[in-house]
Design an enzyme around this catalytic site. Structure first.
Site, PDB file in Angstrom:
ATOM      1  N   ASN A  19       0.830  -1.216   0.000  1.00  0.00           N
ATOM      2  CA  ASN A  19       0.000   0.000   0.000  1.00  0.00           C
ATOM      3  C   ASN A  19       0.861   1.261   0.000  1.00  0.00           C
ATOM      4  OD1 ASN A  19      -3.035  -0.488   0.079  1.00  0.00           O
ATOM      5  ND2 ASN A  19      -2.249  -2.042   1.504  1.00  0.00           N
ATOM      6  N   ARG A  96       0.004  -0.932  14.991  1.00  0.00           N
ATOM      7  CA  ARG A  96      -0.063  -0.351  16.328  1.00  0.00           C
ATOM      8  C   ARG A  96      -1.315   0.513  16.426  1.00  0.00           C
ATOM      9  NH1 ARG A  96       2.431  -2.923  19.689  1.00  0.00           N
ATOM     10  NH2 ARG A  96       2.302  -1.140  21.083  1.00  0.00           N
ATOM     11  N   ASN A 112      -6.620   5.078   7.777  1.00  0.00           N
ATOM     12  CA  ASN A 112      -6.220   3.673   7.866  1.00  0.00           C
ATOM     13  C   ASN A 112      -6.886   2.901   6.730  1.00  0.00           C
ATOM     14  OD1 ASN A 112      -5.074   1.295   9.123  1.00  0.00           O
ATOM     15  ND2 ASN A 112      -7.152   0.778   9.781  1.00  0.00           N
ATOM     16  N   HIS A 114      -8.200  -0.942   5.619  1.00  0.00           N
ATOM     17  CA  HIS A 114      -8.571  -2.198   6.258  1.00  0.00           C
ATOM     18  C   HIS A 114      -9.189  -3.145   5.222  1.00  0.00           C
ATOM     19  CE1 HIS A 114      -9.664  -4.818   9.565  1.00  0.00           C
ATOM     20  NE2 HIS A 114     -10.801  -5.023   8.932  1.00  0.00           N
ATOM     21  N   ASP A 150     -10.817   0.569  13.974  1.00  0.00           N
ATOM     22  CA  ASP A 150     -11.433   0.293  12.667  1.00  0.00           C
ATOM     23  C   ASP A 150     -12.879   0.800  12.574  1.00  0.00           C
ATOM     24  OD1 ASP A 150      -9.110  -0.961  11.823  1.00  0.00           O
ATOM     25  OD2 ASP A 150      -9.771  -2.949  12.456  1.00  0.00           O
ATOM     26  N   GLU A 179      -7.360  -2.360  -2.779  1.00  0.00           N
ATOM     27  CA  GLU A 179      -6.706  -1.500  -1.787  1.00  0.00           C
ATOM     28  C   GLU A 179      -5.815  -0.485  -2.483  1.00  0.00           C
ATOM     29  OE1 GLU A 179      -4.868  -3.246   1.679  1.00  0.00           O
ATOM     30  OE2 GLU A 179      -6.076  -5.056   1.511  1.00  0.00           O
TER      31      GLU A 179
HETATM   32  C1  GRF Z   1      -3.275  -4.615   4.009  1.00  0.00           C
HETATM   33  O1  GRF Z   1      -4.097  -5.692   3.743  1.00  0.00           O
HETATM   34  C2  GRF Z   1      -4.021  -3.549   4.763  1.00  0.00           C
HETATM   35  O2  GRF Z   1      -5.368  -3.468   4.395  1.00  0.00           O
HETATM   36  C3  GRF Z   1      -3.887  -4.000   6.185  1.00  0.00           C
HETATM   37  O3  GRF Z   1      -2.579  -4.519   6.275  1.00  0.00           O
HETATM   38  C4  GRF Z   1      -2.172  -4.971   5.000  1.00  0.00           C
HETATM   39  C5  GRF Z   1      -0.877  -4.274   4.674  1.00  0.00           C
HETATM   40  O4  GRF Z   1      -0.311  -4.740   3.479  1.00  0.00           O
HETATM   41  N1  GRF Z   1      -4.144  -2.913   7.101  1.00  0.00           N
HETATM   42  P1  GRF Z   1       0.911  -3.975   2.842  1.00  0.00           P
HETATM   43  O5  GRF Z   1       2.012  -3.943   3.898  1.00  0.00           O
HETATM   44  O6  GRF Z   1       0.470  -2.604   2.462  1.00  0.00           O
HETATM   45  O7  GRF Z   1       1.319  -4.793   1.653  1.00  0.00           O
END
Ligand code: GRF
Length: 205
Positions: A19, A96, A112, A114, A150, A179
């Site tokens: 991400n 965290r 965030n 999720h 969340d 994502e």
């Molecule tokens: C993702 O699935 C995100 O939604 C969750 O943790 C994961 C992180 O993946 N919060 P990356 O480190 O961005 O590949």
């Protein structure tokens, strides 16, 4: 570089950082009008740190284990963000939970991502929870971070089907594709302004 302080992002990670990569790419492709000022990991072995370095972004490792309380850890992060004029904080797989110290310093400016359609399946292993529940549709949520885990106002959601032969891994991978679209889109929407939080709803002002 952008000089407007509210466009200076910090991206916080704990792991592989795909991400983070989607945000780096979106800035590079000008889909996201922002600067990633710093990437902070609570783990020295997070693979995402290498992605940041490759993109020429400053990295910091701040291990929560080096501070005696959540508040003191948050204060350490906060002071690193303040000296860099960071205006927005993106939690990209950062494992965290923040105390009031960070929440009060960045009201409606911490996002965030999720891997479920919140409020379904908060917490850990969201794709596993979705499969176990037998839902037919899942997806991703990008939301503002509040004191409740969340549960903050939702900025963007994208859906994916859950297929009969899905495993946790195949479902998570399908969600991950969404994502990588949703996170830059949500950050840009926040930076664009013209929105308010009305009760639980993130809506046009
Ligand atoms: C993702 O699935 C995100 O939604 C969750 O943790 C994961 C992180 O993946 N919060 P990356 O480190 O961005 O590949």
């Amino acid at each position: 570089m952008t000089s407007d302080p509210n466009k200076r992002l910090a991206v916080l990670i704990s792991g592989r950082g795909t991400n983070l990569q989607s945000l780096i790419d979106a800035v590079h492709d000008r889909r996201l009008d922002a600067t990633i000022a710093v990437v902070i990991s609570n783990r020295a072995d997070a693979a995402g740190l290498e992605r940041a370095r490759r993109a020429g972004i400053e990295t910091l490792v701040l291990s929560h284990r080096d501070w005696p309380s959540r508040e003191e850890y948050d204060r350490a992060i906060l002071s690193e963000l303040q000296v860099r004029d960071v205006g927005m904080v993106c939690l990209a797989g950062f494992m965290r939970v923040f105390s009031r110290v960070m929440l009060d310093a960045f009201p409606n400016a911490i996002l965030n991502i999720h891997p479920s359609l919140l409020p379904s399946f908060p917490g850990l292993h969201a794709p596993r929870q979705a499969l176990a529940h037998g839902v037919k549709v899942s997806g991703v949520t990008v939301h503002l971070v509040t004191a409740e885990l969340d549960a903050g106002p939702i900025i963007v959601q994208r859906t994916v089907p859950v297929l009969e032969n899905d495993t946790e891994e195949t479902l998570a991978a399908r969600i991950l594709v969404e994502e990588h679209q949703a996170f830059p889109e949500a950050v840009q929407r926040l930076l664009d302004g013209g929105w308010i939080v009305n009760g639980r709803r993130f809506v046009k002002a």
